[in-house]
Design a protein around this motif. Structure first.
Motif, PDB file in Angstrom:
ATOM      1  N   SER C 379      14.804 -39.921 -18.377  1.00 21.96           N
ATOM      2  CA  SER C 379      14.101 -40.373 -17.718  1.00 21.96           C
ATOM      3  C   SER C 379      13.025 -38.840 -17.325  1.00 21.96           C
ATOM      4  O   SER C 379      12.333 -39.024 -18.015  1.00 21.96           O
ATOM      5  CB  SER C 379      14.093 -41.415 -17.436  1.00 21.96           C
ATOM      6  OG  SER C 379      14.451 -42.388 -18.416  1.00 21.96           O
ATOM      7  N   VAL C 380      13.422 -38.396 -15.526  1.00 23.03           N
ATOM      8  CA  VAL C 380      12.508 -37.625 -14.995  1.00 23.03           C
ATOM      9  C   VAL C 380      12.729 -36.214 -15.955  1.00 23.03           C
ATOM     10  O   VAL C 380      11.798 -35.589 -16.015  1.00 23.03           O
ATOM     11  CB  VAL C 380      12.985 -37.443 -14.081  1.00 23.03           C
ATOM     12  CG1 VAL C 380      12.595 -36.532 -13.404  1.00 23.03           C
ATOM     13  CG2 VAL C 380      12.912 -38.635 -13.329  1.00 23.03           C
ATOM     14  N   ALA C 381      14.171 -36.035 -16.669  1.00 22.95           N
ATOM     15  CA  ALA C 381      14.024 -35.108 -17.366  1.00 22.95           C
ATOM     16  C   ALA C 381      13.423 -34.974 -18.573  1.00 22.95           C
ATOM     17  O   ALA C 381      12.992 -33.846 -19.007  1.00 22.95           O
ATOM     18  CB  ALA C 381      15.679 -34.308 -17.639  1.00 22.95           C
ATOM     19  N   LEU C 382      13.241 -35.884 -18.943  1.00 18.16           N
ATOM     20  CA  LEU C 382      12.893 -36.316 -20.492  1.00 18.16           C
ATOM     21  C   LEU C 382      11.102 -36.010 -20.223  1.00 18.16           C
ATOM     22  O   LEU C 382      10.561 -35.309 -20.889  1.00 18.16           O
ATOM     23  CB  LEU C 382      13.064 -37.496 -21.162  1.00 18.16           C
ATOM     24  CG  LEU C 382      12.375 -38.075 -22.099  1.00 18.16           C
ATOM     25  CD1 LEU C 382      12.259 -37.004 -23.286  1.00 18.16           C
ATOM     26  CD2 LEU C 382      12.316 -39.463 -22.839  1.00 18.16           C
ATOM     27  N   ALA C 383      10.804 -36.850 -19.403  1.00 17.90           N
ATOM     28  CA  ALA C 383       9.169 -36.171 -18.884  1.00 17.90           C
ATOM     29  C   ALA C 383       8.884 -35.259 -18.558  1.00 17.90           C
ATOM     30  O   ALA C 383       7.481 -34.460 -18.225  1.00 17.90           O
ATOM     31  CB  ALA C 383       9.313 -37.559 -17.085  1.00 17.90           C
ATOM     32  N   GLY C 384       9.759 -34.611 -17.629  1.00 17.30           N
ATOM     33  CA  GLY C 384       9.127 -32.572 -18.110  1.00 17.30           C
ATOM     34  C   GLY C 384       8.766 -32.231 -16.625  1.00 17.30           C
ATOM     35  O   GLY C 384       7.961 -31.771 -16.103  1.00 17.30           O
ATOM     36  N   ILE C 385       9.830 -33.489 -15.283  1.00 20.62           N
ATOM     37  CA  ILE C 385       9.495 -32.748 -13.709  1.00 20.62           C
ATOM     38  C   ILE C 385      10.333 -31.769 -13.164  1.00 20.62           C
ATOM     39  O   ILE C 385      10.939 -31.773 -13.725  1.00 20.62           O
ATOM     40  CB  ILE C 385       9.453 -34.279 -13.260  1.00 20.62           C
ATOM     41  CG1 ILE C 385       8.588 -35.700 -13.197  1.00 20.62           C
ATOM     42  CG2 ILE C 385       8.872 -33.937 -12.203  1.00 20.62           C
ATOM     43  CD1 ILE C 385       8.301 -36.768 -12.880  1.00 20.62           C
ATOM     44  N   TYR C 386       9.338 -31.266 -12.580  1.00 20.53           N
ATOM     45  CA  TYR C 386      10.091 -30.009 -12.105  1.00 20.53           C
ATOM     46  C   TYR C 386      10.947 -30.642 -10.892  1.00 20.53           C
ATOM     47  O   TYR C 386      10.648 -31.291 -10.325  1.00 20.53           O
ATOM     48  CB  TYR C 386       8.884 -29.141 -10.737  1.00 20.53           C
ATOM     49  CG  TYR C 386       9.967 -27.831 -10.778  1.00 20.53           C
ATOM     50  CD1 TYR C 386       9.970 -26.445 -11.729  1.00 20.53           C
ATOM     51  CD2 TYR C 386       9.955 -27.571  -9.155  1.00 20.53           C
ATOM     52  CE1 TYR C 386      10.365 -25.272 -11.142  1.00 20.53           C
ATOM     53  CE2 TYR C 386      10.682 -26.915  -9.026  1.00 20.53           C
ATOM     54  CZ  TYR C 386      10.558 -25.209  -9.778  1.00 20.53           C
ATOM     55  OH  TYR C 386      11.852 -24.205  -9.230  1.00 20.53           O
ATOM     56  N   PRO C 387      12.282 -29.894 -11.254  1.00 18.22           N
ATOM     57  CA  PRO C 387      12.947 -28.559 -12.050  1.00 18.22           C
ATOM     58  C   PRO C 387      13.938 -29.112 -12.716  1.00 18.22           C
ATOM     59  O   PRO C 387      14.877 -28.527 -13.258  1.00 18.22           O
ATOM     60  CB  PRO C 387      13.470 -27.947 -10.610  1.00 18.22           C
ATOM     61  CG  PRO C 387      13.879 -28.819  -9.689  1.00 18.22           C
ATOM     62  CD  PRO C 387      13.446 -30.661 -10.004  1.00 18.22           C
TER      63      PRO C 387
END
Lengths: 195, 101, 630
Positions: C379-387
């Motif tokens: 989900s973090v990856a999907l939301a687009g949070i660095y890195p």
């Protein structure tokens, strides 16, 4: 000229004989006239140069087939006059006549307009008819020939099995006591017939 | 007067129709068999004649095989007829009604 | 290198056929192992080919002639270049993981062997799709994945909803495929070839109108497969299939085929920027549209499906704006974290006994710690949070929109990014945090098999590092084939404001989601009965509208055809013939009186009739011949 005389003579004889075969009410007359008709037909074969076929015709039909019919008739009551009651004999003759005319039309029409074409297995005059027949029969028609042989064998076996007594059971496939049982029952049967 | 193929074919046809009349007319099985023999023989004449006039053995070959077939037919047919006679005591065609639908 | 190409292509087929051998028998573990092993072989071959391609070599083989009639020559040709190798890697990695995962997930299913047969067949079709060197081969793969998708959505065919969803997906795709076929026909009609290299070399010689037509028709085909508006309804319904299927087909691979098609056809779309803009606009619309539906949905898998839809929209924005490599890059990154998300959802479903409503879950992080970590990562990856991966791929699309000066698109995408973060973490919060609401339903969750978690691990790692590690080498590789354009915002100030702004928005959305759903779930009736909530909850009423506009009139038409045409014309004709024959039999059955001698007479009558016919036809024929001669 002789050919023409022979043709008409035998043609008339054959037609008469076969007419008797078809029309006679006596089985014995019919049989005899047909045997004669068969022999007359073989005459056509000789006229046409098909010597082998003529010989076969006499041997097979007059010799074998007719003899077979003669034996067959011994089983049946052949002295009895056969009554043929027909509802409408006219229909029979009309149908036969139409069929004859049509067959003639179909067979003759192409021949009238036919140009001479080379046959598949042309007549070889350098050897006799029987030899030539043999050459063709055992080269080009070998497989049908073998099949015909097998068919005749099957027919022979079938004839024996059908007409023979107890030929529908196999002694080799039965147990000893089954055979003994069968002997008993056949004795019983003969006793019954005796009474 | 020359005898042509047509003569033979006319003869063959006449014999054929005689056989056909016999087939339709006869009630006795044995006589019916005679009629079928006539049919086969009439065709044989035509075959041999065509073979002769066309200079080709094929017709004779066919006649030859027809004779073989006729012989087999007689053997099997008579065998069946004998059985039938044993069972029913007659060989009248009109009595053979087991095929009535 | 050709041998690796063939291994990569045909290993899944072999696996599929092997599993199909045991298709009707009960579960045999060997099918799963063999299929997975062959998939792994395919993956290894793809990786070797990737190394080969990165060195600047392209593998192009022509296996055999397929169609050669007249001027039409289409071989079974396959090409491994920078684009197709990327797709091959994505497909083989995700499918290997999904295969291994499925051994555990499907272990209690009766159709275990059948499932692997279908799944491997799908991978084979997908490989054909991406590796073909001509449009027709691509179309064959295209139809192949459609077929396998139908088989897999309807895998539990005894469920009516599953067969319905399978048919819906299939029919929707047929509509789009017709347009795609027209596009392919137009290409052949105008250029006389379907080979990519020939077509792309000569596409510039065509009139602009023709090129535009080709572009539009091909894109309609892509819309069907990638479930873009208005052909989007099938994707959410396709969640009826087993979850690994959703992960492989309806998240990572098949639905991205549309994006692949647009990327592959980039020389066509480069010539027609207006169509590209339209694609980008539609993509942005779908991104927003799907994200809004995901905000309120109460079905775990549907939420993820709408998120997929939304991300596909992002990809089309990038592709439409000419940033083909960015689209492909987001496709790759998205495949990893979306497949991971779905597989995590599969674990949750197993634990919850196929319960899909996240409002009935909660607090699962205690019992399912690994799954929780994986799904949070995804989900973090999907939301687009660095890195994580999403930051590099998704934010790049935002930058593309900004650099290309499509500020409206940028705004839409930015808002969507916020929504994405919100619904992703709404799901995570509802499932893994808060009260253990599932206890009321008597469910005691348990973690999935360990090997399933190990199988998911590669995806988790890729979801974390794919963006950071692969971006530069990927760009260097792909830019040899695709238009190389770096999208940099030259003003550093603007750049930093953008990045920080986006990150802040996303983090705020996440925080809001946690605040609202992580503790206790309060059902706000006022909001839920509101117009917008109902609109979104009912998916904009589009399924209903389709039902009213298309299904019901079609049903009416079918009824008319049935009652008027079929019953009154076709059936009547058939019945009439039957009656005729029956009556003929009635009136002639006296003929069959069992009397042999009358039968013989009838036989002679038959012979006479045939002879008459023979004579009549001969006479007629001769007349015709004579007339012709005259």
């Amino acid at each position: 000229m002789f050919e023409a005389i022979a043709f008409y003579l035998f043609a008339i004889l054959t037609i008469v004989m076969f007419t008797i075969t078809v029309m006679s009410s006596q089985a014995l007359y019919a049989l005899t006239s047909m045997a004669a008709g068969m022999i007359f037909i073989s005459a056509f074969f000789f006229i046409l140069g098909a010597d082998f076929l003529g010989a076969i015709q006499i041997i097979v039909y007059t010799g074998a087939v007719m003899a077979l019919y003669a034996f067959g008739m011994m089983f049946f009551d052949s002295t009895r006059t056969i009554v043929e009651k027909r509802a409408n004999p006219a229909l029979v003759v009309v149908l036969g006549g139409i069929a004859a005319v049509l067959v003639l039309a179909i067979v003759v029409a192409p021949i009238v307009g036919m140009t001479a074409t080379e046959g598949a297995y042309p007549i070889d005059t350098s050897v006799g008819n029987t030899q030539a027949i043999g050459m063709v029969l055992f080269t080009k028609y070998l497989v049908p020939f073998e099949l015909a042989a097998v068919m005749l064998l099957v027919a022979m076996v079938a004839g024996i099995v059908l007409a023979g007594k107890k030929m529908d059971t196999s002694l080799t496939l039965m147990d000893e006591d089954e055979i003994a049982l069968m002997d008993l029952s056949s004795e019983y049967e003969t006793q019954e017939e005796g009474h | 007067m020359e005898i042509t193929l047509t003569h033979y074919l006319v003869l063959s046809t006449i014999l054929f129709s005689i056989g056909l009349v016999g087939v339709m007319r006869r009630k006795n099985m044995l006589m019916l068999f005679f009629a079928t023999e006539i049919l086969l023989n009439s065709v044989n004449i035509g075959m041999a004649a065509i073979s002769h006039y066309r200079g080709d053995y094929t017709g004779q070959m066919f006649a030859f095989f027809i004779i073989a077939i006729a012989a087999s037919e007689v053997a099997v047919g008579l065998g069946l007829l004998v059985i039938w006679y044993k069972r029913t005591g007659n060989i009248d065609l009109d009595q053979m009604t087991s095929m009535r639908g | 290198m050709e041998i690796y190409l063939y291994i990569a292509l045909f290993a899944p087929l072999v696996g599929s056929l092997f599993a199909a051998l045991f298709g009707a028998s009960p579960k045999t573990l060997i099918t799963g192992l063999v299929a997975s092993g062959l998939l792994f072989a395919s993956f290894v071959s793809s990786a070797l080919l990737l190394g080969h391609v990165m060195n600047g070599h392209i593998v192009h083989v022509e296996m055999m002639t397929w169609i050669a009639t007249g001027d039409l020559y289409i071989p079974f040709g396959f090409v491994v270049d920078q684009v197709s190798v990327t797709m091959m890697m994505v497909v083989s990695v995700v499918s290997t993981v999904v295969h291994v995962y499925s051994i555990g997930y499907m272990s209690h299913d009766k159709g275990f062997n059948r499932f692997f047969s279908y799944l491997s067949a799908f991978v084979f079709s997908m490989m054909v799709l991406v590796m073909s060197d001509n449009f027709l081969g691509l179309f064959i793969g295209w139809e192949g994945v459609g077929l396998c998708s139908w088989l897999l959505i309807g895998f539990w065919y005894h469920k009516e909803s599953a067969t319905w969803a399978a048919n819906e997906a299939f029919i929707m795709n047929r509509i789009a495929d017709l347009a795609m076929l027209i596009g392919i026909f137009m290409i052949y009609w105008n250029l006389g070839s379907l080979q990519y290299d020939v077509v792309f070399a000569h596409i510039g010689t065509l009139p602009l109108a023709v090129t535009t037509g080709i572009g539009i028709f091909l894109f309609i085909g892509a819309m069907g497969k990638s479930a873009q508006f208005p052909l989007h309804t099938w994707l959410a319904d396709a969640m009826e299939g087993p979850t690994p299927v959703s992960a492989l087909i309806h998240a990572a691979t098949m639905v991205t085929a549309g994006v692949y098609l647009v990327v592959r056809s980039n020389p066509i779309y480069t010539l027609i920027p207006e169509v590209g803009t339209a694609i980008a606009t539609l993509g942005a619309f779908v991104a927003m549209f799907a994200a809004t539906m995901a905000l309120v949905n109460r079905d775990m898998k549907r939420i993820i499906a709408y998120s997929t839809l939304s991300q596909l929209g992002y990809m089309f924005v990038a592709a439409g704006l000419g940033a083909y490599w960015v689209a492909l890059f987001h496709l790759m990154a998205h495949a990893f974290f979306k497949a991971l998300l779905f597989l995590g959802a599969g674990n949750v479903m197993h634990a919850m006994h196929d319960e899909l409503d996240p409002f009935k879950m909660g607090g699962l992080k205690k019992s399912m710690k690994v799954t929780w970590i994986f799904m949070t990562l995804a989900s973090v990856a999907l939301a687009g949070i660095y890195p994580l991966a999403g930051f590099f791929s998704k934010d790049l699309i935002l930058e593309v929109a900004f650099v290309e000066q499509h500020y409206v698109l940028y705004g839409v995408l930015l808002a969507t990014a916020g929504m994405t973060a919100f619904y992703s973490f709404r799901l995570v919060a509802l499932i893994f945090h808060g009260d253990e609401r599932h206890l009321e339903h008597g469910i005691h969750p348990h973690e999935a098999y360990t090997f399933m978690l190990y199988a998911m691990a590669p995806l988790a790692i890729l979801a974390v590092v794919a963006g950071m590690m692969f971006k530069t080498p990927y760009y260097l590789m792909v830019s040899e084939l695709l238009p190389a354009a770096q999208y940099h915002i030259h003003n550093h100030m603007t750049l930093w404001i953008m990045i920080i702004g986006t990150q802040a928005l996303v983090i705020a959305a996440i925080a809001y989601a946690y605040k609202k759903y992580a503790k206790a779930v309060k059902v706000d009736l006022k909001v839920e009965s509101g117009f917008f909530y109902q609109l979104l909850f009912n998916q904009y009423y589009i399924p209903k509208i389709y039902d009213e506009i298309f299904s019901k009139p079609y049903l009416q038409l079918s009824k008319i055809a049935w009652k008027q045409i079929d019953l009154k014309i076709v059936d009547a004709m058939v019945d009439g013939i039957a009656n005729l024959i029956y009556q003929t039999g009635e009136s002639t059955h006296t003929m069959q009186n069992g009397n042999l001698s009358s039968m013989l007479r009838w036989m002679v009558v038959g012979v006479v009739v045939l002879l008459v016919l023979a004579v009549a036809f001969t006479v007629a024929y001769n007349n015709a011949v004579n007339l012709h001669a005259m």
